[in-house]
Design a protein around this motif. Structure first.
Motif, mmCIF file in Angstrom:
data_model
loop_
_atom_site.group_PDB
_atom_site.id
_atom_site.type_symbol
_atom_site.label_atom_id
_atom_site.label_comp_id
_atom_site.label_asym_id
_atom_site.label_seq_id
_atom_site.Cartn_x
_atom_site.Cartn_y
_atom_site.Cartn_z
ATOM 1 N N GLU A 224 28.428 -143.547 2.426
ATOM 2 C CA GLU A 224 28.476 -144.675 1.815
ATOM 3 C C GLU A 224 27.959 -145.758 2.331
ATOM 4 O O GLU A 224 28.249 -145.933 3.600
ATOM 5 C CB GLU A 224 30.306 -145.355 1.754
ATOM 6 C CG GLU A 224 30.406 -146.281 0.827
ATOM 7 C CD GLU A 224 32.318 -146.658 0.632
ATOM 8 O OE1 GLU A 224 32.642 -147.121 0.056
ATOM 9 O OE2 GLU A 224 32.986 -145.525 0.881
ATOM 10 N N CYS A 234 31.969 -140.287 5.105
ATOM 11 C CA CYS A 234 33.523 -139.978 4.066
ATOM 12 C C CYS A 234 34.268 -138.533 4.660
ATOM 13 O O CYS A 234 33.897 -137.603 4.672
ATOM 14 C CB CYS A 234 32.653 -139.649 2.445
ATOM 15 S SG CYS A 234 31.634 -140.869 1.564
ATOM 16 N N THR A 239 36.536 -137.985 -1.077
ATOM 17 C CA THR A 239 36.437 -139.681 -0.794
ATOM 18 C C THR A 239 34.497 -139.042 -0.805
ATOM 19 O O THR A 239 33.736 -138.057 0.038
ATOM 20 C CB THR A 239 36.589 -140.412 0.788
ATOM 21 O OG1 THR A 239 37.756 -140.298 1.292
ATOM 22 C CG2 THR A 239 35.774 -141.704 0.449
#
Length: 476
Positions: A224, A234, A239
């Motif tokens: 991310e 993640c 996620t």
């Protein structure tokens, strides 16, 4: 053959899990290799993974490299043999042609990977050494990936590697007979007719030697990425990674969203198909000559395992990138010929421009819908589907789709089911079973039942059948 072997391996040892099969021996995959995960056009399509020539250190700012602790352990010893024997007869009548095909195929694939090892990053060390590190947001790889809103970065956190020289062996025996008349018409091409009775047989035996330390599967951890280049790993499987610039308006995948998880399998399937109904109606409303020719070309494509993926890639490129470039997709000369024929028919329909102008329902997106669904099927399922492409059989199995997405029962006395006799019913039963749908006769009733397994195979089966049946309507 290497891609098939690695896909079979992952299906056996990690079905529905974390591992990603390596699709090409040209891909050099080590720990921390940067991989682009590309989300697909329809929500039920599996993502594509594109390994790059860079690793995480290549796109970091600063001079110090991250050198995580790598742990190597014994994984398993793997020797797999897969074989298929497929026989079938197809009698198909199109608006401008008729064809009778009798074929048989014997395929044996032996994957002798031997003793395999797992190499994985110690995550605690990786977290500690990557703390406060920043990505170079001006790097060309980041710039090019960020431009595509359906793409995210992942780094290889583990890989399955060979520990000794090994091999993949494929033995193929094919035989077939063809009789009929084929006729092709186009606005800029002279009419060509072919009437022929013939037979064809082909045997092949290919051995591929694979060296030590070859990666055959790997696992990712997504990134991310913030505006300023800071990033987070993640760690949780639920996620997803991505760029912060995308967060205010995440890219929404086309297709159906799926019904509530509390709904039954039949209800969810019915609702998903209902939301795609405009695509099927659009195809069935095409002129009969175009529909007939499209069905004929799809029947040809189904005979070639690689042609479906190539067609799907070309149509997706047209839907997403708004451009056509056959040279960007790897394909053989015969595949290019078949795909070009479909594109010519698409142009005749006069609706290419509407799709590329942003309309969600067009002939282009409808054909991409069909090819994408077929591309998600197993090779066995595609082979059987190719034997069920006569209009009469497609009409019959479309009734079974309505059954599977409805009450799950149909009386055998329904007129449209008369085509499902003998060998055709066995093929249909196999076709549905390959996609986790059981088909059974109980006295005077035909019953369907969706098996509760992970994935979207029942949905892609129904999409493929309804799409092809839409092309087969109103002609024999």
């Amino acid at each position: 053959m290497f891609a098939t072997a690695t896909r079979n391996f992952v299906e056996e040892v990690d079905h529905g899990g974390f591992l990603i099969p390596v699709s090409s021996l040209n891909d050099t995959i080590t720990l921390l290799t940067m991989v682009v995960k590309r989300k697909r056009f329809w929500f039920w399509q599996k993502p594509k993974y594109l390994p790059t020539d860079f690793n995480l250190n290549d796109i970091l700012t600063g001079d110090s490299a991250i050198n995580p602790v790598a742990v190597t352990t014994d994984f398993i010893k793997y020797d797999g043999t897969y074989g298929d024997n497929i026989r079938g007869t197809v009698d198909a009548s199109f608006a401008q042609s008729s064809v009778n095909l009798q074929s048989s195929e014997s395929l044996k694939l032996q994957s002798s990977f031997g003793s395999l090892k797992k190499e994985e990053v110690d995550m605690r060390t990786l977290l500690e050494t990557s703390k406060d590190r920043v990505l170079d947001m001006s790097h060309c790889l980041i710039q090019q990936t960020k431009e595509k809103h359906r793409q995210v970065f992942g780094i290889v956190k583990e890989r399955i590697i060979t520990s000794q020289p090994c091999s993949v062996i494929v033995e193929v025996q094919k035989g077939g007979q063809c009789a009929g008349g084929l006729s092709f018409c186009g606005p800029k091409k002279p009419k060509v007719s072919l009437k022929e009775n013939g037979s064809l047989s082909k045997d092949s035996n290919v051995t591929m030697e694979i060296p030590t330390d070859t990666t055959i599967a790997y696992g990712l951890i997504e990134l991310e990425i913030k505006h300023d280049g800071q990033y987070e790993l993640c760690l949780m499987s639920d996620t997803n990674g991505g760029f912060e610039v995308d967060s205010p308006a995440k890219y929404r995948l086309l297709g159906v969203s799926g019904a509530s998880v509390v709904a039954g399998e039949n209800v969810r399937l019915c609702q998903d198909l209902e939301q795609l109904n405009d695509h099927f109606q659009l195809l069935s409303a095409l002129p009969v000559t175009i529909r007939s020719s499209l069905l004929q070309q799809f029947t040809n494509v189904l005979q070639d395992e690689g042609a479906i993926s190539a067609l799907q890639n070309v149509l997706e490129q047209m839907c997403v990138d708004k451009r056509l470039a056959l040279g960007d997709v790897a394909m053989t000369a015969s595949q290019k010929e078949n795909i070009q024929a479909i594109l010519d028919l698409l142009e005749q329909s006069g609706q290419v421009e509407s799709a590329q102008a942003g309309q969600s329902t067009s002939v282009l997106t409808a054909l991409h819908l069909i090819s994408s669904a077929i591309d998600e099927m197993t090779n066995n399922c595609v082979a059987v589907l190719g034997m069920c492409c006569s209009p009469a059989v497609l009409k019959a199995i479309e009734l079974l789709v309505q059954c599977a997405s409805g009450k799950g029962e149909l009386p055998l006395s329904i007129t449209g089911l008369t085509a499902l006799t003998g060998d055709i019913f066995k093929k249909t039963e196999l076709l549905f079973a390959c996609c986790n749908v059981s088909l059974k006769k109980d006295k005077d009733t035909l019953k369907t039942e969706i098996n509760h397994q992970q994935g979207n195979l029942p949905l892609v089966l129904c999409i493929a059948i309804r799409g092809l049946a839409s092309l087969a309507q109103c002609f024999n």
